[in-house]
Each structure stands twice: as structure tokens, then as C-alpha cells.
Design a protein around this motif. Structure first.
Motif, short mmCIF file in Angstrom:
data_model
loop_
_atom_site.label_atom_id
_atom_site.label_comp_id
_atom_site.label_asym_id
_atom_site.label_seq_id
_atom_site.Cartn_x
_atom_site.Cartn_y
_atom_site.Cartn_z
N ALA A 101 0.86 -1.18 0.00
CA ALA A 101 0.00 0.00 0.00
C ALA A 101 0.89 1.23 0.00
O ALA A 101 2.09 1.15 0.26
CB ALA A 101 -0.93 0.01 1.22
N GLN B 51 -5.65 -4.42 7.78
CA GLN B 51 -6.50 -3.98 6.68
C GLN B 51 -7.28 -5.19 6.20
O GLN B 51 -6.76 -6.30 6.12
CB GLN B 51 -5.66 -3.39 5.55
CG GLN B 51 -6.46 -2.90 4.34
CD GLN B 51 -6.68 -3.99 3.30
OE1 GLN B 51 -5.82 -4.86 3.11
NE2 GLN B 51 -7.81 -3.95 2.63
N ASN C 23 -10.36 0.99 1.75
CA ASN C 23 -9.07 1.55 1.33
C ASN C 23 -8.36 2.23 2.49
O ASN C 23 -7.54 3.11 2.28
CB ASN C 23 -9.26 2.52 0.17
CG ASN C 23 -9.97 3.81 0.62
OD1 ASN C 23 -10.69 3.81 1.61
ND2 ASN C 23 -9.75 4.88 -0.11
N LYS C 24 -8.69 1.84 3.70
CA LYS C 24 -8.03 2.39 4.89
C LYS C 24 -7.28 1.29 5.64
O LYS C 24 -7.71 0.13 5.67
CB LYS C 24 -9.05 3.05 5.83
CG LYS C 24 -9.66 4.34 5.28
CD LYS C 24 -10.60 4.95 6.30
CE LYS C 24 -11.07 6.33 5.86
NZ LYS C 24 -11.78 6.33 4.60
N CYS D 269 -5.24 4.97 2.25
CA CYS D 269 -4.28 4.57 1.22
C CYS D 269 -4.49 5.47 0.01
O CYS D 269 -5.61 5.60 -0.49
CB CYS D 269 -4.48 3.12 0.83
SG CYS D 269 -4.23 1.96 2.19
N GLY E 53 -5.69 3.90 -3.58
CA GLY E 53 -6.92 3.12 -3.59
C GLY E 53 -6.80 1.88 -2.74
O GLY E 53 -6.09 1.85 -1.73
N GLN E 54 -7.49 0.83 -3.14
CA GLN E 54 -7.50 -0.42 -2.38
C GLN E 54 -6.09 -1.01 -2.31
O GLN E 54 -5.42 -1.14 -3.33
CB GLN E 54 -8.43 -1.43 -3.05
CG GLN E 54 -8.76 -2.62 -2.18
CD GLN E 54 -9.82 -2.31 -1.14
OE1 GLN E 54 -10.43 -1.25 -1.19
NE2 GLN E 54 -10.04 -3.21 -0.21
#
Length: 357
Positions: A129, A163, A169-170, A188, A191-192
């Protein structure tokens, strides 16, 4: 020969040196730094068995590659006396550093005996990430205070980073010592996150060291990755600018902190952070156990048996039922010291349930 600027080398040695153990009993290779010339640069590596750090600095690389291992303390002390450009030459195991201020010579150690930094050449990346450097720096500060300082429960001396599909996406980071829990999300920017779900425990002291050395006032992005080495070892890698740090994670099972956070509240109080901070500081001078009570306004109080008492009413917006709670003034001040908002909210359920800030 490899040529670097003295101030760049001093800065690089300062960064990797923060990972060199200061105690005399540390394993020998942990006190060493490996120097390797690469295209247009010089790499410095330190490995202290818990963390592995790689720092790149710009350099002019000519004929004769540099690959040697020196004791960090000796090299760091020597470089302090050099200025301008430093030419690094290697002749077998002999290393010479030359500048306008003079020259220094060392007998290098065998690079083959220096352990690989995080064993990255044999590692498999299982999660990746990218986050903002400023956000990560702030997040580490805001949760690290809650990590346990002793060693009786090693997993609680870590910051838990997780995660999943539920967090989207956090990335959630959290720390707890059995009495206090601090947790916050980290977005992030790409994105994902890629690959599998994440749930790992990174020693809080190592992340705090990284934050102080490389992330204070930082801008830009930090790459995060979890890498598997063999059957058991996993390293959590953070890359920022010219520095990469890999931290050996704790394989213990972190408590499921989501289960202890109340999902509903019966009383919610919102007040100015500076007012609450000032009142709790005054109350803590009487007793570390501070009481918060809804009396139309927020009452902050503390008392000592057969001793002084303190009480102060604060202007606050209060919703829900009349409530009260007792808490550690030290923990409250630790949180307020890291909060960056003008107002803070306190959510209460019962006198014996966790207070959510």
C-alpha cells in the motif's frame, strides 16, 4: 573510487545509526554498517536483528567498486572531521576516506559475513500500500503512547496494523497496554491495497524511531509492504525517499480491540480541547484519578483522602443521559497531547465501560 558530499554522508550515517544498538552486549554485526557502491550512489545498510535499514545517498561512482563493512561508531566519529567532498577508495580490505581536511584509513570486514537486510532477495511480497508521509507520521504519534512499555506481554509493545475488506481503502493502526487503547484509520492514496488482507504487529519503538528520524515534517508518500521470508519470518517494510526500513514483526496474536469499543453511547460531551487539557492537568496535581461528570456542564474533579480537592466546570455541549466516569489523568493527557483538533468529544455508556475519545 566513489565520491560523496560530506554532509550527505553524515546525514545518512545519522539515519542508519539510530538503528545501531548502544549497549555493549549487542551482537557484533548489529554495530556495523555495510557500504556498497551502486549506479550513481552509495548504499548504507544496518541490521540489528529487529530492524534492517537501507539508506541511499548520491555519489559519483568511478572505477573500483566499494563493498565493505565497518563499525558504525568508528566511521561516524571519523567522518565528523571531514568536509567538502569525500573520496572513498578500496584496496582489498583497506578503505581510505580523503577530503580537503585530511584522510582516514580503515581495515574493512568481510561483506559476506554481514547478514542480508531483511533477506529481501529471498522474500515474497504479500501485501502493499501507499500512504501520505505526513498522515503516517501523525498516526504513529497518536497511537504509540498507548503501547505497553514493559516486556511482560511482547505483543502489546507493538502497534497493530491491519486492513481487510471491512476497512476498505483504509489501514487501521492501533496500540493498547491493557488499560488504554488508541486506534485511528490511515487512508491509502493508491486506492485499495494490493494483495491479501493484513494483520501484523510492528514494535512501537521501531516505528517511533522511524517517525522521529525520517517523517517529522515530511511530505510525499511512503510505500508499505509486508514480506514473507521462508516459513516464519515476516518483515514490514516502509520506504520513504532514499530510505527503506524493514522491521521484523511479532508473530503473536493481537487482541481483537474492536470487541471492547462500545458501538453506542448514552452520553456524549463535546468541549474545547485546551480547556479540558488545562482542567485535567490541575486535577491530576491532586490525584491521578480524575472524575468527569455531567452537571449541565462538564465537571472535572479530583480529591485526595484527608487532602486537597479540585473541581472545575467547563462549558460543553452535552447530549443524552446524566453520566459520570473516573479515569487516569496521565492517559487522558497523553491523548490530549496528541490530538490536533480544537474540540474533542467524549462518549460514555456506563461508569465501568470504556470511555471513547
Amino acid at each position: 573510487m566513489t565520491t560523496v558530499v560530506a554532509i550527505d554522508l553524515k546525514r545518512a550515517l545519522g539515519i542508519v545509526g539510530s538503528y545501531v544498538p548502544k549497549n555493549r552486549t549487542a551482537i557484533d554485526f548489529a554495530k556495523q554498517v555495510k557500504l556498497t557502491s551502486v549506479s550513481q550512489g552509495l548504499l548504507l545498510n544496518v541490521n540489528n536483528t529487529v530492524s534492517a535499514v537501507t539508506q541511499w545517498l548520491p555519489a559519483r561512482v568511478g572505477d573500483g567498486a566499494i563493498e565493505t563493512v565497518l563499525y558504525w561508531k568508528e566511521l561516524n566519529e571519523a567522518v565528523k572531521h571531514l568536509r567538502g567532498e569525500i573520496s572513498i577508495k578500496q584496496d582489498g580490505s583497506f578503505i581510505t576516506l580523503e577530503s580537503v581536511a585530511g584522510s582516514l584509513s580503515f581495515t574493512g570486514l568481510r561483506p559476506v559475513d554481514f547478514p542480508p537486510c531483511g533477506h529481501r532477495e529471498n522474500a515474497v511480497s504479500i501485501w502493499q500500500a501507499v500512504v501520505e508521509a505526513a498522515e503516517l507520521s501523525q498516526a504513529i504519534c497518536q497511537v504509540a503512547f498507548a503501547a505497553e512499555k514493559g516486556s511482560s506481554r511482547p505483543v502489546l509493545t507493538c502497534i497493530n496494523i491491519r486492513q481487510s475488506e471491512a476497512t476498505g481503502n483504509k489501514v487501521m493502526i492501533a496500540a493498547a497496554d491493557g488499560c488504554v487503547l488508541a486506534a485511528r484509520p490511515l487512508a491509502c492514496v493508491n486506492g485499495q491495497p494490493q494483495s491479501a488482507e493484513l494483520d501484523c504487529n510492528v514494535p512501537a519503538s521501531e516505528l517511533v524511531n522511524l517517525q522521529r528520524r525520517a517523517l517529522v515534517g515530511a511530505e510525499g508518500k511512503v510505500s508499505l509492504s509486508l514480506e514473507q521470508v521462508g516459513d516464519r519470518e515476516r518483515y514490514f517494510w516502509l520506504g520513504y525517499g532514499s530510505c527503506e526500513v524493514g522491521i521484523l514483526i511479532d508473530q503473536g496474536q493481537y487482541p481483537n480491540y474492536a470487541q471492547i469499543i462500545p458501538t453506542q453511547w448514552t452520553t456524549r460531551v463535546v468541549c474545547r480541547r485546551v480547556d479540558l487539557d488545562s482542567a485535567i492537568k490541575a486535577a491530576k496535581s491532586v490525584n491521578d484519578i480524575v472524575r468527569l461528570q455531567d452537571r449541565g456542564q462538564l465537571q472535572v474533579s479530583a480529591k485526595k483522602e484527608e487532602g486537597p480537592q479540585f473541581s472545575q466546570l467547563l462549558s460543553a455541549k452535552i447530549e443524552g443521559e446524566v453520566n459520570k466516569v473516573a479515569l487516569s489523568g496521565a492517559y487522558a493527557l497523553s491523548f490530549l497531547g496528541q490530538a490536533d483538533s480544537e474540540a474533542v468529544s467524549l462518549e460514555m455508556t456506563t461508569a465501568t465501560s470504556p470511555l471513547v475519545w
